[in-house]
Motif scaffolding. Structure first.
Motif, PDB file in Angstrom:
ATOM      1  N   LEU A  79       0.904  -1.106  -0.064  1.00  0.00           N
ATOM      2  CA  LEU A  79      -0.086  -0.072   0.050  1.00  0.00           C
ATOM      3  C   LEU A  79       1.050   1.209  -0.073  1.00  0.00           C
ATOM      4  O   LEU A  79       1.498   1.606   1.110  1.00  0.00           O
ATOM      5  CB  LEU A  79      -0.866   0.078   1.272  1.00  0.00           C
ATOM      6  CG  LEU A  79      -2.126   1.175   1.210  1.00  0.00           C
ATOM      7  CD1 LEU A  79      -2.888   1.030   0.113  1.00  0.00           C
ATOM      8  CD2 LEU A  79      -2.632   1.190   2.568  1.00  0.00           C
ATOM      9  N   GLN A  80       1.165   1.849  -1.335  1.00  0.00           N
ATOM     10  CA  GLN A  80       1.775   3.128  -1.175  1.00  0.00           C
ATOM     11  C   GLN A  80       0.713   4.417  -0.850  1.00  0.00           C
ATOM     12  O   GLN A  80      -0.334   4.440  -1.396  1.00  0.00           O
ATOM     13  CB  GLN A  80       2.217   3.419  -2.814  1.00  0.00           C
ATOM     14  CG  GLN A  80       3.033   4.494  -3.048  1.00  0.00           C
ATOM     15  CD  GLN A  80       4.282   4.474  -2.077  1.00  0.00           C
ATOM     16  OE1 GLN A  80       5.155   3.624  -1.990  1.00  0.00           O
ATOM     17  NE2 GLN A  80       4.612   5.897  -1.476  1.00  0.00           N
ATOM     18  N   MET A  81       1.303   5.074  -0.025  1.00  0.00           N
ATOM     19  CA  MET A  81       0.373   5.992   0.593  1.00  0.00           C
ATOM     20  C   MET A  81       1.064   7.549   0.470  1.00  0.00           C
ATOM     21  O   MET A  81       2.148   7.607   0.746  1.00  0.00           O
ATOM     22  CB  MET A  81       0.195   5.821   1.997  1.00  0.00           C
ATOM     23  CG  MET A  81      -0.274   4.596   2.530  1.00  0.00           C
ATOM     24  SD  MET A  81      -0.993   4.499   4.198  1.00  0.00           S
ATOM     25  CE  MET A  81       0.587   4.348   5.031  1.00  0.00           C
ATOM     26  N   ASN A  82       0.717   8.304  -0.447  1.00  0.00           N
ATOM     27  CA  ASN A  82       1.278   9.616  -0.705  1.00  0.00           C
ATOM     28  C   ASN A  82       0.280  10.496  -0.366  1.00  0.00           C
ATOM     29  O   ASN A  82      -0.989  10.344   0.100  1.00  0.00           O
ATOM     30  CB  ASN A  82       1.362   9.709  -2.323  1.00  0.00           C
ATOM     31  CG  ASN A  82       2.360   8.536  -2.920  1.00  0.00           C
ATOM     32  OD1 ASN A  82       3.532   8.067  -2.233  1.00  0.00           O
ATOM     33  ND2 ASN A  82       2.266   8.113  -3.827  1.00  0.00           N
ATOM     34  N   SER A  83       0.693  11.907  -0.260  1.00  0.00           N
ATOM     35  CA  SER A  83      -0.074  13.042   0.072  1.00  0.00           C
ATOM     36  C   SER A  83      -0.623  12.601   1.404  1.00  0.00           C
ATOM     37  O   SER A  83      -2.065  12.962   1.603  1.00  0.00           O
ATOM     38  CB  SER A  83      -1.057  13.391  -1.001  1.00  0.00           C
ATOM     39  OG  SER A  83      -0.360  13.565  -2.117  1.00  0.00           O
TER      40      SER A  83
END
Length: 117
Positions: A79-83
């Motif tokens: 799970l890539q979590m940005n912003s």
């Protein structure tokens, strides 16, 4: 068995990547999901991905910011979590859903994600 890694502390606007490694009866799982639970709130599904075809689902609150992906060879989901936002602060859990019950039967231990403003 599912093992989640990668939680930690991030500033608002930053990024974190969670990993979930599956072992054992992985053949019985057809969908992997990431859930999160903030203090005093229910555990909610954030994102999910099908093992075979890779179809994805995202909660409205994370669309455009989070990306779920899988590496079938490694039996790992990411799970890539940005912003990131402070409201993303929660304990994140990975889980596996089986076609037998259509329920998330297998759960990893939670990993804390804290986003500071």
């Amino acid at each position: 068995q599912l093992q989640a890694f990668g939680g930690g502390l991030a500033q608002a606007g930053g990024s974190l990547r969670l990993s979930c490694a599956a072992s054992g009866r992985t053949f019985s799982v057809n969908t992997m999901g990431w859930f999160r639970q903030a203090p005093g709130k229910e555990r909610d599904l954030v994102a999910a991905i099908g093992w075979s075809l890779g179809g994805t689902y995202y909660a409205d609150s994370v669309k455009g910011r989070f990306t779920i992906s899988r590496d079938n060879a490694k039996n790992t989901v990411y799970l890539q979590m940005n912003s990131l936002k402070p409201e993303d602060t929660a304990v994140y859990y990975c889980a596996g859903r089986t076609p037998r019950t259509s329920m998330y039967e297998y759960w990893g231990q939670g990993t804390q994600v804290t986003v500071s403003s």
